[in-house]
Scaffold this active site. Structure first.
Site, PDB file in Angstrom:
ATOM      1  N   LYS A 128      36.865  36.254  40.429  1.00 22.91           N
ATOM      2  CA  LYS A 128      35.831  35.687  41.307  1.00 22.91           C
ATOM      3  C   LYS A 128      35.200  36.790  42.165  1.00 22.91           C
ATOM      4  CE  LYS A 128      38.573  32.307  43.030  1.00 22.91           C
ATOM      5  NZ  LYS A 128      38.928  31.141  43.845  1.00 22.91           N
ATOM      6  N   GLU A 145      45.827  27.375  45.746  1.00 22.73           N
ATOM      7  CA  GLU A 145      45.254  26.786  46.970  1.00 22.73           C
ATOM      8  C   GLU A 145      46.351  26.186  47.864  1.00 22.73           C
ATOM      9  OE1 GLU A 145      41.789  26.452  47.856  1.00 22.73           O
ATOM     10  OE2 GLU A 145      41.637  28.043  46.363  1.00 22.73           O
TER      11      GLU A 145
HETATM   12  N1  LIG Z   1      37.915  36.950  44.929  1.00 20.58           N
HETATM   13  C1  LIG Z   1      38.921  36.307  45.399  1.00 20.58           C
HETATM   14  O1  LIG Z   1      39.545  35.559  44.689  1.00 20.58           O
HETATM   15  C2  LIG Z   1      39.334  36.508  46.826  1.00 20.58           C
HETATM   16  C3  LIG Z   1      40.654  36.234  47.207  1.00 20.58           C
HETATM   17  C4  LIG Z   1      41.036  36.502  48.526  1.00 20.58           C
HETATM   18  C5  LIG Z   1      40.097  36.989  49.430  1.00 20.58           C
HETATM   19  N2  LIG Z   1      38.813  37.209  49.019  1.00 20.58           N
HETATM   20  C6  LIG Z   1      37.806  37.701  49.962  1.00 20.58           C
HETATM   21  O2  LIG Z   1      38.319  38.859  50.605  1.00 20.58           O
HETATM   22  C7  LIG Z   1      37.790  38.944  51.921  1.00 20.58           C
HETATM   23  C8  LIG Z   1      38.915  39.248  52.873  1.00 20.58           C
HETATM   24  O3  LIG Z   1      39.533  40.454  52.476  1.00 20.58           O
HETATM   25  P1  LIG Z   1      40.157  41.465  53.533  1.00 20.58           P
HETATM   26  O4  LIG Z   1      41.032  40.714  54.443  1.00 20.58           O
HETATM   27  O5  LIG Z   1      40.705  42.591  52.758  1.00 20.58           O
HETATM   28  O6  LIG Z   1      38.848  41.859  54.405  1.00 20.58           O
HETATM   29  P2  LIG Z   1      38.039  43.215  54.634  1.00 20.58           P
HETATM   30  O7  LIG Z   1      37.664  43.857  53.374  1.00 20.58           O
HETATM   31  O8  LIG Z   1      36.934  42.882  55.576  1.00 20.58           O
HETATM   32  O9  LIG Z   1      39.086  44.153  55.405  1.00 20.58           O
HETATM   33  C9  LIG Z   1      39.525  43.771  56.686  1.00 20.58           C
HETATM   34  C10 LIG Z   1      39.414  44.937  57.676  1.00 20.58           C
HETATM   35  O10 LIG Z   1      40.396  45.913  57.355  1.00 20.58           O
HETATM   36  C11 LIG Z   1      39.795  47.204  57.330  1.00 20.58           C
HETATM   37  N3  LIG Z   1      40.560  48.004  56.382  1.00 20.58           N
HETATM   38  C12 LIG Z   1      40.561  47.901  55.036  1.00 20.58           C
HETATM   39  N4  LIG Z   1      41.481  48.728  54.518  1.00 20.58           N
HETATM   40  C13 LIG Z   1      42.045  49.399  55.540  1.00 20.58           C
HETATM   41  C14 LIG Z   1      43.063  50.383  55.638  1.00 20.58           C
HETATM   42  N5  LIG Z   1      43.729  50.824  54.569  1.00 20.58           N
HETATM   43  N6  LIG Z   1      43.383  50.847  56.875  1.00 20.58           N
HETATM   44  C15 LIG Z   1      42.749  50.379  57.976  1.00 20.58           C
HETATM   45  N7  LIG Z   1      41.808  49.427  57.947  1.00 20.58           N
HETATM   46  C16 LIG Z   1      41.456  48.949  56.743  1.00 20.58           C
HETATM   47  C17 LIG Z   1      38.355  46.976  56.933  1.00 20.58           C
HETATM   48  O11 LIG Z   1      37.536  48.054  57.347  1.00 20.58           O
HETATM   49  C18 LIG Z   1      38.065  45.661  57.671  1.00 20.58           C
HETATM   50  O12 LIG Z   1      37.707  45.941  58.993  1.00 20.58           O
HETATM   51  C19 LIG Z   1      37.095  37.629  52.203  1.00 20.58           C
HETATM   52  O13 LIG Z   1      35.699  37.823  52.169  1.00 20.58           O
HETATM   53  C20 LIG Z   1      37.538  36.719  51.068  1.00 20.58           C
HETATM   54  O14 LIG Z   1      36.548  35.785  50.711  1.00 20.58           O
HETATM   55  C21 LIG Z   1      38.427  36.997  47.736  1.00 20.58           C
END
Ligand SMILES: NC(=O)c1ccc[n+]([C@@H]2O[C@H](COP(=O)([O-])OP(=O)(O)OC[C@H]3O[C@@H](n4cnc5c(N)ncnc54)[C@H](O)[C@@H]3O)[C@@H](O)[C@H]2O)c1
Length: 395
Positions: free
Chosen positions: A152, A254
């Site tokens: 996705k 989910e």
């Molecule tokens: N495709 C899918 O099936 C699926 C599943 C789960 C989540 N998602 C999506 O993923 C997103 C959430 O992912 P996330 O929580 O990784 O968010 P994100 O990518 O925004 O990362 C969160 C924060 O962590 C920081 N960050 C990233 N790596 C870091 C590191 N190694 N050290 C320090 N800071 C770091 C980023 O700069 C950001 O501020 C949502 O948009 C969600 O919809 C998609």
């Protein structure tokens, strides 16, 4: 499904093969392995790399991004971190910049970041010349243990989250767990809550080791992270193997999300980005689901206790945030996006509920059952009543 045996893969990297429907791609992972990842990307013989990241990561990891590219020409596409990046305007800017920089069908899009750059890069790769190669280098636990294991790829619309998207497979995934060292506790544990969900709902055989890792309090230890990553890959892949679009067996992923997502939305309406972390909200959603299952006589007291042990071990206070009311959560639950999977039923929503650990109840071949608003309210009141005097915070 992930292949049964863990192979050493490239030097210094472990690997598993991920199969989702017709698609199959390798997942390589290790600790301190940027050089190996760079070599593997070079082996794809791209003419240019398009590296999609965010400003925060670019500041933290500019040197690693350069090492990743090695001798290859590369272009970095970045944007301030967070959901504001998952928009059509950011996607459009990135597409134009990549095309103006002369990328070709031989170029490779590399996501370097969390789920946000990962989703944006996935969509970008799928659109350029109707699809060029995509490589994920996930840097958050959510991305490494969850989002990259799904095809996705989506961005947000003005109406809602993940409304514009497609399904697109990467050529390969490479994770260096050392990159997790700079994650905040909140971000580190958020992905581990999703991993715990997979153990409770899909792979209870992994629970003993998960409990041992949690009890040892060494969640940031690279060896612990490598085990957690491998277990996540095995658990999630086992239900997406024959469910490319996550609309049948994959719906079990989910678990905890119906109420968890509603808690997250309600809290963020009040506290903005300081609101509860996604994984912590899902953990609370699992507690609500466990209470409903126990009330139906499905889960035992011991099985509910295992939920509490894992959730609190991951640093989540097992109570509703003070800023969130039971009525707020119920109002959001009524709009849940799983509506439509089952025949509509008055005053009830489709829900993933466990008959036992690792055994979701089904309606037909879907791991969903109708749950009434009053059942959800009763379970929510249990976790609302366990609020302490101090306001609850996300992990
Ligand atoms: N495709 C899918 O099936 C699926 C599943 C789960 C989540 N998602 C999506 O993923 C997103 C959430 O992912 P996330 O929580 O990784 O968010 P994100 O990518 O925004 O990362 C969160 C924060 O962590 C920081 N960050 C990233 N790596 C870091 C590191 N190694 N050290 C320090 N800071 C770091 C980023 O700069 C950001 O501020 C949502 O948009 C969600 O919809 C998609």
């Amino acid at each position: 499904m992930a292949s049964n045996s863990l192979s050493p893969g490239r030097a210094g990297l472990r690997s598993r093969t991920i199969s989702i429907g017709e698609q199959s791609f390798p997942y390589y992972f290790g600790a301190d392995c940027i050089t190996e990842i760079s070599g593997a990307i070079a082996d794809l013989s791209p003419d240019k790399l398009v590296i999609v990241t965010d400003d925060h990561l670019l500041e933290l990891y500019a040197a690693e991004i350069e090492r990743l590219a090695g001798e290859l020409p590369f272009l970095t596409l970045t944007h301030p971190a967070g959901e504001s990046m998952k928009t059509l305007s950011c996607l459009s800017d990135h597409l134009e910049t990549a095309l103006r920089a002369g990328i070709t069908r031989r170029s490779v899009v590399v996501s370097f970041g969390g789920g946000v750059p990962g989703n944006l890069a996935g969509l970008l790769a799928s659109l350029l010349f109707r699809g060029i190669r995509l490589v994920h280098v996930p840097t958050t636990t959510i991305a490494a243990m969850d989002s990259v294991l799904s095809l996705k790829q989506a961005i947000n619309s003005g109406v809602g989250k993940n409304h514009i998207g497609t399904f697109y497979a990467p050529t390969a995934i490479y994770t260096d767990v050392r990159l997790f060292a700079t994650l905040s506790e909140r971000e580190l544990r958020s992905g581990l809550c999703e991993m715990a969900k997979n153990c409770l709902a899909i792979a209870p055989a992994m629970l003993d080791q998960l409990r041992a890792v949690v009890a040892a309090g060494e969640l940031a230890n690279p060896q612990a992270l490598l085990w957690l990553l491998d277990a996540s890959i095995a658990a999630k892949s086992s239900v997406t193997r024959h469910d490319t679009f996550e609309r049948r067996a994959g719906l079990v992923l989910e678990y905890g999300h119906t109420v968890g997502h509603a808690i997250e939305i309600s809290d963020h309406r009040v506290r903005g980005t300081a609101g509860i972390a996604h994984g912590a909200a899902i953990a609370l959603g699992m507690l609500v689901a466990a209470h409903i299952s126990r009330a139906r006589g499905w889960l035992s007291d011991d099985e509910v206790s295992v939920h509490y042990e894992v959730v609190t071990g991951l640093g989540v206070e097992p109570c509703l945030p003070a800023s969130v009311g039971v009525a707020d959560v119920l109002a959001v639950v009524a709009d849940d996006n799983k509506n439509g999977y089952l025949e509509p039923s008055p005053d009830a929503v489709p829900f993933v509920l466990l008959r036992a650990l690792g055994r979701p109840e089904h309606t037909g071949d879907l791991p969903l059952v109708h749950v009434s608003t009053s059942e959800i309210r009763e379970a929510l009141e249990v976790i609302a009543q366990s609020r302490t005097a101090a306001p609850a915070v996300g992990v």
